[in-house]
Design a protein around this motif. Sequence first.
Motif, mmCIF file in Angstrom:
data_model
loop_
_atom_site.group_PDB
_atom_site.id
_atom_site.type_symbol
_atom_site.label_atom_id
_atom_site.label_comp_id
_atom_site.label_asym_id
_atom_site.label_seq_id
_atom_site.Cartn_x
_atom_site.Cartn_y
_atom_site.Cartn_z
ATOM 1 N N ILE A 529 -28.396 17.000 43.664
ATOM 2 C CA ILE A 529 -27.440 16.025 44.192
ATOM 3 C C ILE A 529 -27.069 16.355 45.631
ATOM 4 C CG2 ILE A 529 -26.550 15.423 41.923
ATOM 5 C CD1 ILE A 529 -24.142 17.245 42.551
ATOM 6 N N CYS A 531 -25.590 18.788 47.000
ATOM 7 C CA CYS A 531 -24.190 19.164 47.194
ATOM 8 C C CYS A 531 -24.040 20.394 48.067
ATOM 9 C CB CYS A 531 -23.528 19.412 45.848
ATOM 10 S SG CYS A 531 -24.072 20.921 45.029
ATOM 11 N N ARG A 532 -25.125 21.093 48.289
ATOM 12 C CA ARG A 532 -25.126 22.239 49.187
ATOM 13 C C ARG A 532 -24.294 23.410 48.684
ATOM 14 N NH1 ARG A 532 -23.180 19.989 54.459
ATOM 15 N NH2 ARG A 532 -22.619 18.099 53.386
ATOM 16 N N ALA A 533 -23.965 23.378 47.410
ATOM 17 C CA ALA A 533 -23.256 24.527 46.852
ATOM 18 C C ALA A 533 -24.110 25.768 47.004
ATOM 19 C CB ALA A 533 -22.937 24.282 45.381
ATOM 20 N N GLU A 565 -29.714 15.650 59.681
ATOM 21 C CA GLU A 565 -29.433 14.234 59.487
ATOM 22 C C GLU A 565 -29.640 13.884 58.026
ATOM 23 O OE1 GLU A 565 -31.364 11.728 62.273
ATOM 24 O OE2 GLU A 565 -30.952 13.095 63.939
ATOM 25 N N TRP A 566 -28.593 13.428 57.429
ATOM 26 C CA TRP A 566 -28.531 13.246 55.995
ATOM 27 C C TRP A 566 -29.656 12.340 55.485
ATOM 28 C CZ3 TRP A 566 -27.603 15.606 52.035
ATOM 29 C CH2 TRP A 566 -27.062 15.081 50.870
ATOM 30 N N ASN A 567 -29.880 11.286 56.243
ATOM 31 C CA ASN A 567 -30.865 10.333 55.737
ATOM 32 C C ASN A 567 -32.298 10.800 55.964
ATOM 33 O OD1 ASN A 567 -30.690 10.102 58.453
ATOM 34 N ND2 ASN A 567 -30.715 7.883 58.524
ATOM 35 N N THR C 432 -19.942 1.977 59.388
ATOM 36 C CA THR C 432 -18.745 2.226 58.595
ATOM 37 C C THR C 432 -17.563 2.321 59.532
ATOM 38 O OG1 THR C 432 -19.877 3.334 56.788
ATOM 39 C CG2 THR C 432 -17.571 3.917 57.134
ATOM 40 N N ARG C 443 -17.952 7.278 63.600
ATOM 41 C CA ARG C 443 -17.838 8.513 62.806
ATOM 42 C C ARG C 443 -16.512 9.202 63.123
ATOM 43 N NH1 ARG C 443 -21.279 8.427 58.710
ATOM 44 N NH2 ARG C 443 -22.027 6.387 59.264
ATOM 45 N N ARG D 26 -28.763 6.686 52.700
ATOM 46 C CA ARG D 26 -27.825 7.681 53.196
ATOM 47 C C ARG D 26 -27.546 7.447 54.667
ATOM 48 N NH1 ARG D 26 -31.109 12.721 51.622
ATOM 49 N NH2 ARG D 26 -31.042 12.750 49.361
ATOM 50 N N SER D 27 -26.386 7.864 55.101
ATOM 51 C CA SER D 27 -26.107 7.810 56.524
ATOM 52 C C SER D 27 -26.696 9.051 57.175
ATOM 53 C CB SER D 27 -24.599 7.774 56.762
ATOM 54 O OG SER D 27 -24.050 9.037 56.453
ATOM 55 N N ARG D 28 -26.553 9.121 58.479
ATOM 56 C CA ARG D 28 -27.063 10.306 59.163
ATOM 57 C C ARG D 28 -26.145 11.500 58.933
ATOM 58 N NH1 ARG D 28 -27.825 9.387 65.191
ATOM 59 N NH2 ARG D 28 -28.759 11.445 65.043
ATOM 60 N N SER D 29 -24.864 11.191 58.754
ATOM 61 C CA SER D 29 -23.910 12.293 58.668
ATOM 62 C C SER D 29 -24.007 13.005 57.333
ATOM 63 C CB SER D 29 -22.486 11.763 58.807
ATOM 64 O OG SER D 29 -22.370 11.046 59.997
ATOM 65 N N LEU D 30 -23.912 14.272 57.412
ATOM 66 C CA LEU D 30 -23.888 15.067 56.195
ATOM 67 C C LEU D 30 -22.528 14.919 55.528
ATOM 68 C CD1 LEU D 30 -25.493 18.339 57.516
ATOM 69 C CD2 LEU D 30 -26.461 16.860 55.769
ATOM 70 N N PRO D 31 -22.526 14.777 54.230
ATOM 71 C CA PRO D 31 -21.236 14.725 53.538
ATOM 72 C C PRO D 31 -20.408 15.964 53.827
ATOM 73 C CG PRO D 31 -22.970 14.032 52.060
ATOM 74 C CD PRO D 31 -23.646 14.537 53.313
ATOM 75 N N THR D 32 -19.121 15.738 53.968
ATOM 76 C CA THR D 32 -18.241 16.847 54.328
ATOM 77 C C THR D 32 -17.518 17.409 53.110
ATOM 78 O OG1 THR D 32 -16.607 15.158 54.858
ATOM 79 C CG2 THR D 32 -17.856 16.087 56.675
ATOM 80 N N TRP D 33 -17.934 16.993 51.935
ATOM 81 C CA TRP D 33 -17.311 17.537 50.746
ATOM 82 C C TRP D 33 -17.632 19.024 50.627
ATOM 83 C CZ3 TRP D 33 -20.250 12.918 48.794
ATOM 84 C CH2 TRP D 33 -19.448 11.771 48.819
ATOM 85 N N PRO D 35 -19.134 22.251 49.310
ATOM 86 C CA PRO D 35 -20.398 22.466 48.616
ATOM 87 C C PRO D 35 -20.158 22.568 47.113
ATOM 88 C CG PRO D 35 -20.261 23.858 50.538
ATOM 89 C CD PRO D 35 -18.917 23.200 50.392
ATOM 90 N N PHE D 40 -20.980 14.718 45.368
ATOM 91 C CA PHE D 40 -22.355 14.587 45.849
ATOM 92 C C PHE D 40 -23.199 13.841 44.833
ATOM 93 C CE2 PHE D 40 -20.996 18.104 48.509
ATOM 94 C CZ PHE D 40 -21.633 17.852 49.701
ATOM 95 N N ARG D 71 -14.204 9.561 51.332
ATOM 96 C CA ARG D 71 -15.059 9.792 52.492
ATOM 97 C C ARG D 71 -16.456 9.211 52.283
ATOM 98 N NH1 ARG D 71 -13.402 12.910 56.960
ATOM 99 N NH2 ARG D 71 -11.155 12.970 56.783
ATOM 100 N N PRO D 73 -17.991 6.338 52.166
ATOM 101 C CA PRO D 73 -18.715 5.380 53.007
ATOM 102 C C PRO D 73 -19.418 6.012 54.202
ATOM 103 C CG PRO D 73 -16.551 4.547 52.466
ATOM 104 C CD PRO D 73 -16.599 5.968 51.989
ATOM 105 N N PHE D 74 -18.886 7.128 54.663
ATOM 106 C CA PHE D 74 -19.520 7.750 55.827
ATOM 107 C C PHE D 74 -20.890 8.322 55.497
ATOM 108 C CE2 PHE D 74 -14.980 8.234 56.880
ATOM 109 C CZ PHE D 74 -14.995 7.444 58.019
ATOM 110 N N VAL D 76 -23.135 7.010 53.320
ATOM 111 C CA VAL D 76 -24.167 6.071 52.890
ATOM 112 C C VAL D 76 -24.445 5.104 54.032
ATOM 113 C CG1 VAL D 76 -23.741 6.244 50.438
ATOM 114 C CG2 VAL D 76 -22.421 4.629 51.795
#
Lengths: 606, 340, 592, 293
Positions: A529, A531-533, A565-567, C432, C443, D26-33, D35, D40, D71, D73-74, D76
């Motif tokens: 997923i 999650c980078r844990a 870059e996430w995507n 967004t 962003r 996915r968006s370019r930004s990495l999720p900030t949640w 880990p 996720f 967070r 929407p950022f 995706v």
Amino acid sequence: MNDRPKRTSAEPSRATRGNGRSADTYYSSDPRDIGWVRQNIPCQTACPAATNIPAYIWSIMEGDYGTSYEINREANVLPGVLGRICSRPCETKCRHGWPGNGDAVSICNLKRSAADLKHAGHRITESLYTPSGKRIAIVGAGPAGVAAAHDLSLLGHDVTIFEREAEAGGMLRYGIPEFRLPRDILKVELHNALRLGVELKTGVSIGNGPGEIPLSDLKRDFDAVLLTTGCAAAIDLPLKDDPAGHKIHSIGNVEYGFEFLLDMHRGTPKHVGKRVAVVGAGFTALDCARVARRLGGEEVTVHIRTGEEYIPVTKEEIFEAKREDVRMLGLRTPVDIRTDEDGHLTSVQFVQNRLGGWRDNGRRKAIAIDGSEFDIECDTLLIAIGQKTVHDFLDVEVKLDRWDNAAVDGHGMTSVEGVFAAGDYVRGASTVIEAIGHAREVALGIDTWLMGRERRKRMVRITPVDAPLRERSFDFITPQHMPTEELGQRCKALDREVELGYDDRLAHEESKRCYLCNLAYQIDPDNCIFCRACIDVAPKNCIKMVEGVGINADGTYGSLQETGEWNRVGAIWIDNNECIRCGACFDVCPTRCISISRKEFVTRDV
Amino acid sequence: MTESLHYVVIGSGSAGHGAATTIRARDPGARITMITMSRLPFYNRYDLPKMFKGVTDWRDLLAEDPKIYDELGITLRRNSRVVDIDGRARTIALAHNEVIAYDKLLVCTGGGPNVPAILEDYRPLMHGFGTFEQASATVAALPPGGQVVILGGDMIGLDIAFNLLEAGYRVSLAVGEQTFWPHRVEPDERAVLLKSLAKTGLDLIEDRSVVAIEAADRPARRVHFDDGSMVETDIVMPFFGILPIVDFMLGAGIDMERGVLVDPALKSSNDAIWAAGDVCQIWSDVDRDYRFYHGWKNVRVMGELAARNMTGAEETFDTADESVIEVDGNGCIRSTFWEH
Amino acid sequence: MNGTDVQFAICGSAGDGTIAAGDILKRTMALMGYKVIAFDIYPAEIRGFGKCISRVRVTTEQAYSLKHQSDVLMSLNDAHAIPHVGEVRDFGAVIYDNAPIARLPEGGHVSAHIRPMQLPYGVSFRSISDRATGNARGRNIVALGYLAGLYGMPAEAFHQTIANKFATKPQAVTDANVRAFEAGYEAAIGTFKLDDVVMGSPLHRADGARAVMMTGNGAVVRGLMDAGIDCYFGYPITPATTIMERLAVEMPRRGGRMLQTEDEISAIAATIGAGYAGARSATATSGPGLALMAEMLGLGVMAEVPSVVIVSQRGGPSTGMPTKTEQSDLNMAVFGGAGDARRIVLAPTNVEGCYRCAGLAFELAEKFQTPVIVLLDLYLSNRYETVIPPKENPFEPKQATGPQGPVFRRFELTESGVSPRAVPGQAGGVHTITGLEHNELGRPSDQPDNHVAMSAKRYRKLEPATRYPGLTTIKRFGAAGKVDIGILGWGSTFGEILEAMFEAENEGISCSAMKVVMLSPLPVDELEAFFADCRVVLVPELNHEGQLATLVSGTLGRPVVRLPRATGAPMRVDEILAEVRRLAAETAAAAE
Amino acid sequence: MNELLKPVYLEEKLEEIRADGHQDYRSRSLPTWCPGCGYFSMAEGFTLALKKLGRSAEEVVVVSGIGCASRFPFFVNTYGFHTLHGRTLPVATGVKQANDALTVVAVGGDGDAFAIGGGHIPHAARRNVDITYLVFDNGIYGLTKGQTSPTSVLGFRTSTSPYENGDEPLNPLMMLLAYRASWVGQAYAGHPHHLADMIAEAIAHRGFSYLHILSPCVTFDKTTRTYRNLNMQVRDLPSGYDRTDLAAAMGEAMKVDHPALGVFYEESRPTLADVMDETARKAGLSPVPAGGE
């Protein structure tokens, strides 16, 4: 030993939606898997015999020295021997010794402990092939010959070894001093290697001389002949105005170290003066120096062209030599030998060197400084600058390579049909483990040649591992020192072994240090997923978000193309080259998408 | 602090107005309410004939600046008809269902036109002049130089007749019993007076009695007499004197005859009720009877007297002017009724 | 006075049909061609006995506000009408039922309170209605008929209005009402008219254009509709509810969507959601609702989403006086919410302005990508004015949106501050938006430089709004050049200000008035010029502290004279006039 | 050959993933949640669901409130609106009202949904707005660093309940069922494939779909709602379960100690848009009612 933390498969209901696995084994000959093992298990890759080091250390960690010994024997039939005298190319490559990771695992010491500490009633298990009816003659019972004999006999062939000396072992028996390799150990190991039906004929020379058996006879009488005669002669020391070093043989108290040791181990009493100079930079040189100390040499010096940092001897060996008061002197090349009127040695003239560039073999060049000659006074000079192959025993013409070694093809066959060669005889002076490794390769080549097809093939065996086998705390254990004989006792007898071997506690502690590089930590991108844990807990930059990967020509993976870059992230991937197999990622993965499998080379029937 | 007394004055004519202002002068803390059916503030009815001379705005007729009500703190209740008085409970009921409590009540509702029974049915065909509204309607109904038939007469009607003549209208006067009301006129006197009237340009209709009035197109009215004669006219105005307006207080429990019977101090048989003006009949020791005293002056005097007595005085009405009517040297009729 | 200028006030209790009577009256007047300004006051109570007043000013010349004194007061309920008797001018009329069925205590009848200079008309509405229609329910119409008859208005026009009003009801209803009207009318014919109230003939426009009557809220609805409103979300709150009620009727017929939400927060949230999705969307509320919306408006500012919020102010704070008018939400409209959240705030001053502001609000919101608040108050929302509808729809249709360039920078720092915009569904514009401070791409970013740049952008982009074509953002009336007294006003109050200003001019006072329609951003240059021209600037407004005064004074750094009045009722012309006179005297004294 | 054991070859996998294209969502930004955060799982599940449903990125709008989950929407690559605390559903309703063609997904956490935003849920549900509401319930306020939430369990210690939470946690599933959400389901972040399927089904549902997603807060909750505990607690709905049976759904929803995963309830009834269309139809047929202007 039982207080080791037990890892259990703690996560329940794994079977419902997890990456459920059942215990099974998967074999792969995919070059990527083969490449993976090569890339990921540097010790094994460094080992000329491709010893499955992580596996045997894991057995030690489990307290199973017997299995550990067996695993060793799969690659190297003489673990107890090599555990003592191996040049340890594995340890210099050990991942634990990589920058930032600490010190290499004492692999060799562990190998020795497997041999030493296995149960007294340990039984060797070997898998025998149906007799093939093929007969093979092996010339030389050194490590290469013994190893080849062992493998070929397992493969069902009838093997006869022809050994010139009175006992088998070659340089192991005649070159290495007893304080490094007790002869009872050697004897047992050789016996274990050859007892499967190899016929050992000692005191039999192959050659053209009287009483000697011509090679052509062997060729005629056997389906194949394997030459493992090694390097049977010392390299001459070139002197000023005497490039062939002829005069060396005429000077008293000057001797080639190779012959010095050979004589000594054949039973000839040897003596040295008070001041002994040894010229050379290999194991032989150090052995000579240390023997000289034991024979009464008081001021023993080893003269090296470059520096002690660059010589092909383990650090431990140099350390022990120094502890025994052997002095190492660098940046000098002997150019002449001085004698008194009686023709007795008085001193050696050296020329001062400076360090030059790197040579291909990883050593440094030494460049003589003009006019910098100086003399070192000594009573005895032992020259140990290397050995070379000899071919005068051949009655058939075998093509040589540019180093005057036997030239062989991919199967190990020389230019003569049915005549194979292996070990130092092909590779020039090298290490025992190299000889063994090469011999085993050639043994397979012989088998293929004899049987008309490849019967055994190296594959990657993949087996599941339920949970990480290590704890992070293991990574902070420092190397366990090898206990050694007291200095005061060492020189009292030539056969008093210096290194005493690990006891069980030390062996276990040291075994925990092994990263177990054969464990492949892998993320299933389908279950991940992202999650980078895992990245969060990673002790190193070992888990990466990747969008691509370079593929090397040999099918192995090159560098991972990381992305922020996430995507573009295609997968979160564990870079096994960085991975230290700590297991932290496995523990935190919320979706249990990280799997562990053991990947190791095995040789399987084709 | 003692409750201030609530003085209620019914009627906003001269008597009521005079009474209210007097009460205020004598009792600054009193609450004073003046109730009137009139929709206008106090104006002088005697000035209404000015309307024939072009005074059409009621504001020009006001007897007092209406601001005085505010200044004097008098609540002026206009367009309010009293329908009942409860002398015991001291409340009065208004037609719109409002009940007002009083401490002292002064009735000065005056009188309304007296219309003979024979003319009752023709009220809608006749024009009055008792109020500004009536006067306005009357004026409006008159075409320039139009014909007016005045029935009866009386001193109010005569005044109007003279004003009409002055304004250029033609006026016929059907004389009768009440032609000089409220003056009591002897027959000889009457002839002189009629003669004098005729001189003024009035067309006197004598010895005939009206029997019917008829609406017509142009002129709008026909007046039929008992002799069969008929007079065409634009409007018909009845003037037969006035009657006290007391019907609303029949249930008040006080003594009444035609008007409210009061003693010379103008108090009625109820200790909290007084009456003044055209509505009251005052006991006259001289006449040993209750008498009306009409006329502007009398009315005004009565109002103030009642007010004084209501606020603690003990005066009696004994200064009443005797009404006088005569023909002066110029042959013109002079009446005390008209003096104001 | 040359033309007609009559103000009728009809006062009764809820349920008396007061507003209905007023409604028929003003519609008829408008139908006849008069100019009409009308304002109804409702009770907060649902039914029962709350007071209703319908005031209708009928003129031939342009009028700007209701007069503080009515010419005619008609009482349908004395208890409620009594306090309003005083608003009838001298020689004006008070008309009432003179035969109430309930017994009244002293003073309980309106006649007890009629001033000496006012003229009473007692009529038995109840019994006339009874006779005419068989019940007393038509007494309001009887009263209306009486009024019409008294002032000689054509009965036919009323018949038509009555028929229109009851068009959706059975014919019998219309008939009964007409009968009631006629009965009242006839009663008036027999009444002697004593007041001096005169209804002249209406003037007809040369171009033949017919005025229609609208409330401020009605004009807002019309403006929103003409500007093509797609979505409306609202929560009932007096005095804004009628906007939603009318839109509920109109929008489904034209393909728009009206949704009554569960509260104001969701109303504005959905409005902004729809705005984000490309719709012209609006909501309407009052002060308490705006308070709830403050956070969302901040989001609209931050995320640069177009939205239109109609705010009809009422008495505050808190629940305050729901059915009373007040201009006390200026501060909240202009400044309300967290952070530097500049938005556009328009405050129309009349019904026609409500129409324009509502429609242009969509254009502004779209052009400047921001919430636009149209600030009315109850008095403007509910007051009726005759308006000549424009011949052509004056509003620009929805502007196409679309990304520009390969990388869509939703919050690109352009010179104007306005960034390219895309709406969901458009390919290539995926982005967004957020209430967090963000960079050009949208962003989240809390970098100091970024925040400075983005804040500046959000302020900069609104500057041109003060010069937006077709929108009167500020305007001066009366004498040009240097004057003694300047009167500055906003919103509904400006009508009274104009009336007072013209009156003062007639009295010879040197004065001039300026209305500020755009409260944010403030048209500072014009204000500066006005202040430079005026010796004294008076700011009358319907609140306690003087919020416009504070805004302008604070912005320009100039003193003003405050005339804040928060009574719940509209500003009184005479009160302004008195202050102007006082200031004029002071100015004159100072000049000597 | 054991397929499960077969090694994953990265370059093949990357090729497969590229070809699949779900990462385009996915968006370019990495999720900030944090880990390990369960959120996720929903982000990944969401992209998989969109891919599965074949929705193009520009026709999807994700609306969120405030909080960790919001967070979303950022992260995706759809249209997104990160709004205010608790205001997700109204904004989403607005978006959907503006354009029926859009796929509107509202996203929030348990605090956003049930504390500050609790008042909006019944109305979105009863109106049957055709949106999907994904609530990520970790039983704690994460973004503000660990306070009690409406779904925090009894006895839970947080920075605002230092002596243990004594407030009964609410039962979101029962609420939503009572509110007449026309699709109610539950998933668990630890079961990402199931979660992805559930998201896809929720989005595909025509009407208001509510997906409750159990997720740990790996940072502030080390004791109660952990992966370990949830792994032991979650279960499947019983076999033969009838998802059209509201009473049965209520019954399952009550079993909070062992939350069931799956679709609790589903019904088909007119959406808000349907009602709007019907209103428009009625309006077209009726005379204009008076009033208002």
